[in-house]
Design a protein around this motif. Structure first.
Motif, PDB file in Angstrom:
ATOM      1  N   TRP A  10      26.755 -11.799   6.699  1.00 39.46           N
ATOM      2  CA  TRP A  10      25.399 -11.341   7.483  1.00 39.46           C
ATOM      3  C   TRP A  10      25.032 -10.206   6.754  1.00 39.46           C
ATOM      4  CZ3 TRP A  10      21.205 -12.242  10.424  1.00 39.46           C
ATOM      5  CH2 TRP A  10      20.582 -11.048  10.974  1.00 39.46           C
TER       6      TRP A  10
ATOM      7  N   GLN B 299      22.226  -9.992   3.710  1.00 37.18           N
ATOM      8  CA  GLN B 299      20.962 -10.075   4.164  1.00 37.18           C
ATOM      9  C   GLN B 299      20.148  -8.861   3.753  1.00 37.18           C
ATOM     10  OE1 GLN B 299      20.808 -13.313   4.701  1.00 37.18           O
ATOM     11  NE2 GLN B 299      19.400 -13.205   6.511  1.00 37.18           N
TER      12      GLN B 299
ATOM     13  N   ARG C 217      18.944  -7.195   8.410  1.00 38.58           N
ATOM     14  CA  ARG C 217      20.209  -6.785   8.747  1.00 38.58           C
ATOM     15  C   ARG C 217      20.173  -6.038   9.962  1.00 38.58           C
ATOM     16  NH1 ARG C 217      22.183  -4.882   3.993  1.00 38.58           N
ATOM     17  NH2 ARG C 217      21.866  -2.713   4.551  1.00 38.58           N
TER      18      ARG C 217
ATOM     19  N   HIS D  59      20.690  -7.082  13.644  1.00 35.59           N
ATOM     20  CA  HIS D  59      21.905  -7.344  14.409  1.00 35.59           C
ATOM     21  C   HIS D  59      22.947  -6.945  13.894  1.00 35.59           C
ATOM     22  CE1 HIS D  59      24.224 -10.519  16.533  1.00 35.59           C
ATOM     23  NE2 HIS D  59      24.978 -10.517  15.258  1.00 35.59           N
TER      24      HIS D  59
ATOM     25  N   HIS E 171      30.275 -19.266  12.328  1.00 32.15           N
ATOM     26  CA  HIS E 171      28.962 -19.036  11.797  1.00 32.15           C
ATOM     27  C   HIS E 171      27.718 -19.994  12.169  1.00 32.15           C
ATOM     28  CE1 HIS E 171      26.086 -20.465   8.472  1.00 32.15           C
ATOM     29  NE2 HIS E 171      26.006 -19.009   8.366  1.00 32.15           N
TER      30      HIS E 171
ATOM     31  N   ASN F 147      24.501 -18.555  13.822  1.00 28.11           N
ATOM     32  CA  ASN F 147      23.482 -18.670  13.188  1.00 28.11           C
ATOM     33  C   ASN F 147      22.408 -19.181  13.803  1.00 28.11           C
ATOM     34  OD1 ASN F 147      22.293 -18.719  10.634  1.00 28.11           O
ATOM     35  ND2 ASN F 147      22.555 -20.897  10.214  1.00 28.11           N
TER      36      ASN F 147
ATOM     37  N   THR G 105      21.507 -15.299  15.895  1.00 30.44           N
ATOM     38  CA  THR G 105      20.764 -14.105  15.216  1.00 30.44           C
ATOM     39  C   THR G 105      19.307 -14.140  14.930  1.00 30.44           C
ATOM     40  OG1 THR G 105      21.454 -15.310  13.240  1.00 30.44           O
ATOM     41  CG2 THR G 105      22.971 -13.750  14.210  1.00 30.44           C
TER      42      THR G 105
ATOM     43  N   PHE H 152      21.045 -17.221   8.227  1.00 33.18           N
ATOM     44  CA  PHE H 152      21.820 -16.823   7.144  1.00 33.18           C
ATOM     45  C   PHE H 152      22.909 -17.671   6.719  1.00 33.18           C
ATOM     46  CE2 PHE H 152      24.374 -15.599  10.936  1.00 33.18           C
ATOM     47  CZ  PHE H 152      25.670 -15.416  10.400  1.00 33.18           C
TER      48      PHE H 152
END
Length: 322
Positions: free
Chosen positions: A86, A89, A94, A97, A155, A159, A162, A166
């Motif tokens: 993350w 990003q 970014r 989050h 993840h 994903n 979020t 990402f």
């Protein structure tokens, strides 16, 4: 009306205060190598303020040795790996989050408040204000028992929660790109230096013949069948006795295949002795004795092989000596 006029500057400063609050966590996340903010009881309450415009993923763990939490140590690299993905990003994404970690040693009050009796626990806290707010979303807990302690399932779960999707990033280990070529070069140099010893072995008929016989015996004895079917080595027989022969032609045990391979090996060696070793004897007497001995060996071992078939299936009609 005059009262509202006096409060107007305070309302104007409120967004600035919220922005400064987010900037504080953004700075901490940027300083952390993997983007994971370390919390205590006070900062835990602070980062989860009710006016937050960002979401937070928090892992509640117990890493110190005195807690003896092996799952915590197994899961910690996975959480950091997802957080590092993350962090790659762009900053404007970014900062919507954050990833944070609260250890039991630093936040016992929070553990008591949440009623947690085990670790690790991952909770996703959605944004409660601003453009990322979602009224249908509440705190979501990651199901570690079902998903496991590895990074890819975590993840995939995050994903979908979020503010932006990402990619999962797995760092490349440069040692593989350095070590493998060095190992190949070293192996090549070693083989080249031993070429005077290795070339005759590679060209030897005896070496290739022995290797071929071993491979043939391995496959004909049923070793691959045992691997594919995961056959047991031995089995419990009648009256609790150990049985190494499986009844019927459709079943086989590991020890049974080894015995069959050994019998086939003796039969093969008997034929080789009769066809290669005996004719090379210069003495006729030695040749005659060798023929009698190896023929006897061939007949006895072949009789044992037939006996084994009869033991597997009582209906087998043939026998030789036994």
């Amino acid at each position: 009306m005059r009262f509202l006029t006096l409060l107007a500057p305070l309302f104007a400063l409120l967004p600035i205060g919220l922005a400064a609050h987010a900037e504080h966590w953004s700075a901490l996340a940027s300083k952390a190598r993997d983007g994971v903010i370390k919390l205590d009881s006070e900062s835990y309450e602070d980062i989860l303020a009710l006016d937050r415009e960002y979401s937070v993923s928090v892992v509640l763990t117990a890493l110190p040795a005195q807690f003896k939490c092996q799952p915590c140590h197994d899961f910690d690299p996975s959480f950091h790996q997802v957080a590092a993905s993350w962090k790659r990003q762009p900053r404007h994404i970014r900062d919507k989050h954050f990833f944070a970690k609260l250890d039991f040693q630093d936040g016992q009050a929070i553990y008591q408040q949440l009623g947690l009796t085990s670790a690790p626990t991952v909770m996703f806290h959605p944004a409660l204000a601003g453009p990322n707010r979602n009224n249908k979303l509440s705190v979501v807990t990651y199901e570690l028992n079902r998903n496991g302690l590895t990074a890819p399932p975590l993840h995939s779960w995050l994903n979908n929660l979020t503010p932006a999707h990402f990619s999962f990033y797995k760092p490349v280990n440069p040692l593989h790109y350095i070590g493998i070529p060095i190992a190949v070069i070293a192996m090549g140099v070693s083989l080249f230096s031993l070429r005077k010893l290795l070339v005759p072995l590679v060209q030897s008929r005896i070496v290739w013949g022995t290797a071929s016989i071993i491979l043939i015996l391995t496959f004909t004895s049923g070793h691959m069948w045992n691997k594919i079917k995961n056959a047991p080595y031995v089995a419990a027989g009648p009256n609790g006795k150990i049985s190494w022969i499986a009844g019927g032609y459709q079943n086989q045990l590991g020890l049974e295949s080894q015995v069959v391979g050994g019998i086939y090996g003796l039969l093969a060696f008997s034929i080789i002795a009769l066809s290669v070793f005996i004719p090379n004897q210069s003495s006729p007497v030695k040749q005659r004795i060798g023929v009698y001995l190896w023929l006897a060996m061939l007949i006895v071992v072949f009789s044992l092989l037939i006996k084994l078939f009869r033991m597997k299936n009582g209906g087998y009609p043939f026998a030789l000596l036994f």
